[in-house]
Design a protein around this motif. Structure first.
Motif, PDB file in Angstrom:
ATOM      1  N   ILE A  66       7.312  54.614  31.649  1.00  0.00           N
ATOM      2  CA  ILE A  66       7.732  53.356  31.022  1.00  0.00           C
ATOM      3  C   ILE A  66       8.494  52.466  31.996  1.00  0.00           C
ATOM      4  CG2 ILE A  66       9.162  52.333  29.197  1.00  0.00           C
ATOM      5  CD1 ILE A  66       8.433  54.670  27.448  1.00  0.00           C
ATOM      6  N   CYS A  67       9.527  53.025  32.650  1.00  0.00           N
ATOM      7  CA  CYS A  67      10.373  52.204  33.523  1.00  0.00           C
ATOM      8  C   CYS A  67      10.221  52.535  35.000  1.00  0.00           C
ATOM      9  CB  CYS A  67      11.837  52.328  33.109  1.00  0.00           C
ATOM     10  SG  CYS A  67      12.543  53.979  33.381  1.00  0.00           S
ATOM     11  N   ARG A  68       9.450  53.591  35.331  1.00  0.00           N
ATOM     12  CA  ARG A  68       9.178  54.016  36.703  1.00  0.00           C
ATOM     13  C   ARG A  68      10.404  54.557  37.427  1.00  0.00           C
ATOM     14  NH1 ARG A  68       4.827  55.660  36.578  1.00  0.00           N
ATOM     15  NH2 ARG A  68       4.702  55.669  38.844  1.00  0.00           N
ATOM     16  N   LYS A  69      11.453  54.891  36.706  1.00  0.00           N
ATOM     17  CA  LYS A  69      12.605  55.523  37.332  1.00  0.00           C
ATOM     18  C   LYS A  69      12.327  57.011  37.527  1.00  0.00           C
ATOM     19  CE  LYS A  69      16.141  52.317  35.602  1.00  0.00           C
ATOM     20  NZ  LYS A  69      17.393  52.187  34.814  1.00  0.00           N
ATOM     21  N   ASP A  70      13.102  57.637  38.425  1.00  0.00           N
ATOM     22  CA  ASP A  70      12.927  59.062  38.689  1.00  0.00           C
ATOM     23  C   ASP A  70      13.339  59.893  37.478  1.00  0.00           C
ATOM     24  OD1 ASP A  70      12.019  58.710  41.297  1.00  0.00           O
ATOM     25  OD2 ASP A  70      14.051  58.705  42.124  1.00  0.00           O
ATOM     26  N   THR A  71      12.595  60.958  37.219  1.00  0.00           N
ATOM     27  CA  THR A  71      12.927  61.885  36.142  1.00  0.00           C
ATOM     28  C   THR A  71      12.996  63.300  36.695  1.00  0.00           C
ATOM     29  OG1 THR A  71      10.608  62.305  35.534  1.00  0.00           O
ATOM     30  CG2 THR A  71      11.708  60.435  34.453  1.00  0.00           C
ATOM     31  N   SER A  72      13.498  64.207  35.887  1.00  0.00           N
ATOM     32  CA  SER A  72      13.562  65.621  36.264  1.00  0.00           C
ATOM     33  C   SER A  72      12.489  66.394  35.501  1.00  0.00           C
ATOM     34  CB  SER A  72      14.949  66.196  35.936  1.00  0.00           C
ATOM     35  OG  SER A  72      14.951  67.604  36.063  1.00  0.00           O
ATOM     36  N   PHE A  73      11.909  67.397  36.147  1.00  0.00           N
ATOM     37  CA  PHE A  73      10.887  68.191  35.459  1.00  0.00           C
ATOM     38  C   PHE A  73      11.469  68.923  34.259  1.00  0.00           C
ATOM     39  CE2 PHE A  73       8.401  72.140  34.975  1.00  0.00           C
ATOM     40  CZ  PHE A  73       7.169  71.573  34.681  1.00  0.00           C
ATOM     41  N   THR A  74      12.713  69.363  34.381  1.00  0.00           N
ATOM     42  CA  THR A  74      13.380  70.098  33.286  1.00  0.00           C
ATOM     43  C   THR A  74      14.371  69.178  32.587  1.00  0.00           C
ATOM     44  OG1 THR A  74      15.018  70.944  34.879  1.00  0.00           O
ATOM     45  CG2 THR A  74      13.113  72.343  34.388  1.00  0.00           C
ATOM     46  N   GLU A  75      13.848  68.216  31.845  1.00  0.00           N
ATOM     47  CA  GLU A  75      14.708  67.306  31.096  1.00  0.00           C
ATOM     48  C   GLU A  75      15.260  68.006  29.851  1.00  0.00           C
ATOM     49  OE1 GLU A  75      15.829  64.564  32.026  1.00  0.00           O
ATOM     50  OE2 GLU A  75      14.404  63.516  33.333  1.00  0.00           O
ATOM     51  N   GLN A  76      16.346  67.456  29.315  1.00  0.00           N
ATOM     52  CA  GLN A  76      16.998  68.041  28.145  1.00  0.00           C
ATOM     53  C   GLN A  76      16.152  67.859  26.886  1.00  0.00           C
ATOM     54  OE1 GLN A  76      20.054  69.553  27.777  1.00  0.00           O
ATOM     55  NE2 GLN A  76      20.562  69.523  29.947  1.00  0.00           N
ATOM     56  N   ARG A  77      16.078  68.900  26.067  1.00  0.00           N
ATOM     57  CA  ARG A  77      15.437  68.767  24.759  1.00  0.00           C
ATOM     58  C   ARG A  77      16.233  67.769  23.917  1.00  0.00           C
ATOM     59  NH1 ARG A  77      12.228  72.970  22.551  1.00  0.00           N
ATOM     60  NH2 ARG A  77      12.425  71.929  20.543  1.00  0.00           N
ATOM     61  N   ALA A  78      15.543  66.890  23.254  1.00  0.00           N
ATOM     62  CA  ALA A  78      16.178  65.872  22.413  1.00  0.00           C
ATOM     63  C   ALA A  78      16.359  66.456  21.007  1.00  0.00           C
ATOM     64  CB  ALA A  78      15.340  64.601  22.389  1.00  0.00           C
ATOM     65  N   MET A  79      17.340  67.333  20.866  1.00  0.00           N
ATOM     66  CA  MET A  79      17.555  68.008  19.591  1.00  0.00           C
ATOM     67  C   MET A  79      17.955  67.025  18.497  1.00  0.00           C
ATOM     68  SD  MET A  79      16.680  70.978  20.435  1.00  0.00           S
ATOM     69  CE  MET A  79      16.978  71.711  18.834  1.00  0.00           C
ATOM     70  N   ASP A  80      18.654  65.942  18.860  1.00  0.00           N
ATOM     71  CA  ASP A  80      19.041  64.943  17.857  1.00  0.00           C
ATOM     72  C   ASP A  80      17.815  64.265  17.261  1.00  0.00           C
ATOM     73  OD1 ASP A  80      18.582  63.822  20.394  1.00  0.00           O
ATOM     74  OD2 ASP A  80      19.754  62.040  19.927  1.00  0.00           O
ATOM     75  N   ILE A  81      16.812  63.991  18.113  1.00  0.00           N
ATOM     76  CA  ILE A  81      15.565  63.387  17.626  1.00  0.00           C
ATOM     77  C   ILE A  81      14.830  64.371  16.722  1.00  0.00           C
ATOM     78  CG2 ILE A  81      13.348  62.403  18.297  1.00  0.00           C
ATOM     79  CD1 ILE A  81      15.675  60.667  19.104  1.00  0.00           C
TER      80      ILE A  81
END
Length: 237
Positions: A66-81
């Motif tokens: 979406i924004c082309r910024k760097d991300t991490s392969f192991t992102e946090q689970r969005a438990m709130d969502i």
């Protein structure tokens, strides 16, 4: 026994909040366009299915789609969502049945009216295998289309999708898809029940680059996605 029954009566009853189709889009993955499954939130704040994020991470050198910024392969689970999805329900776009958001993906996979309108969900994780016809191309013919809502003309596929999603996101009129209407399999008299979702699911690529008109619609769609995926991600098969 009485104590146990009293304890059950005192447990809070989970209240389901009904949301409209516009609000339900916030709980859809922008990669596969389905209800989020095991959602993760990137460092830049965007939410995707865990599997979709993993696939995109390898295909786009770790950049957010979406924004082309760097991300991490192991992102946090969005438990709130995920917790919100357990307490919200929305109408299926096909049969109009109210379904819990956590169950919406499974429901649409078997809902005959949804499948008739939008077709089966495309597998965002495993691209389809190519057929010999996928390597046939046609000459670019510069198709342009007219917005079915405001009648503004001369949009290519990408610009039409952007225009409609930006300027007509709250317009729920049934309209004819001008892209499908020009295809050999298209029906110029068929009015889509949810044109914006149809655009997002069906027209995220330009037909004129990879289309082989000897194929039926579903096979052509799969082959086009495969060619586009290989072209952009440069993944060998």
């Amino acid at each position: 026994m009485g104590t146990a029954q009293g304890s059950l009566r005192n447990e809070p009853i989970l209240q389901m909040e009904h949301i409209n189709s516009e609000e339900a889009v916030d709980f859809e993955c922008p990669i596969c366009f389905q209800s989020l499954e095991r959602p993760v939130k990137t460092q830049c704040g965007h939410v995707f299915c865990q599997e979709c994020h993993s696939r995109n991470f390898h295909a786009s050198d770790g950049k957010c789609p979406i924004c082309r910024k760097d991300t991490s392969f192991t992102e946090q689970r969005a438990m709130d969502i995920e917790e919100q999805m357990m307490t919200k329900k929305a109408n299926c776009r096909g049969c109009d049945t109210q379904v819990c958001l956590m169950d919406m993906r499974a429901h649409t996979q078997t809902c005959s009216k949804y499948l008739e309108e939008y077709g089966p969900a495309l597998d965002a994780y495993t691209p389809p295998q190519p057929t010999p016809a996928s390597y046939s191309t046609i000459e670019t013919i510069g198709w342009t289309f007219t917005c079915p809502y405001c009648q503004e003309a001369n949009y290519d596929v990408e610009d039409l999708v952007t225009h409609c999603c930006t300027h007509h996101s709250h317009d729920y009129r049934r309209v004819v898809c001008p892209i499908c209407a020009l295809m050999p399999w298209g029906d110029p008299n068929y009015y889509s029940r949810n044109f914006l979702t149809h655009l997002r699911l069906r027209h995220q690529f330009d037909y004129e680059h990879f289309v082989d008109f000897s194929q039926d619609e579903e096979l052509m769609l799969q082959d086009t996605i495969l060619n586009s995926f290989q072209d952009c991600a440069q993944i060998p098969f």
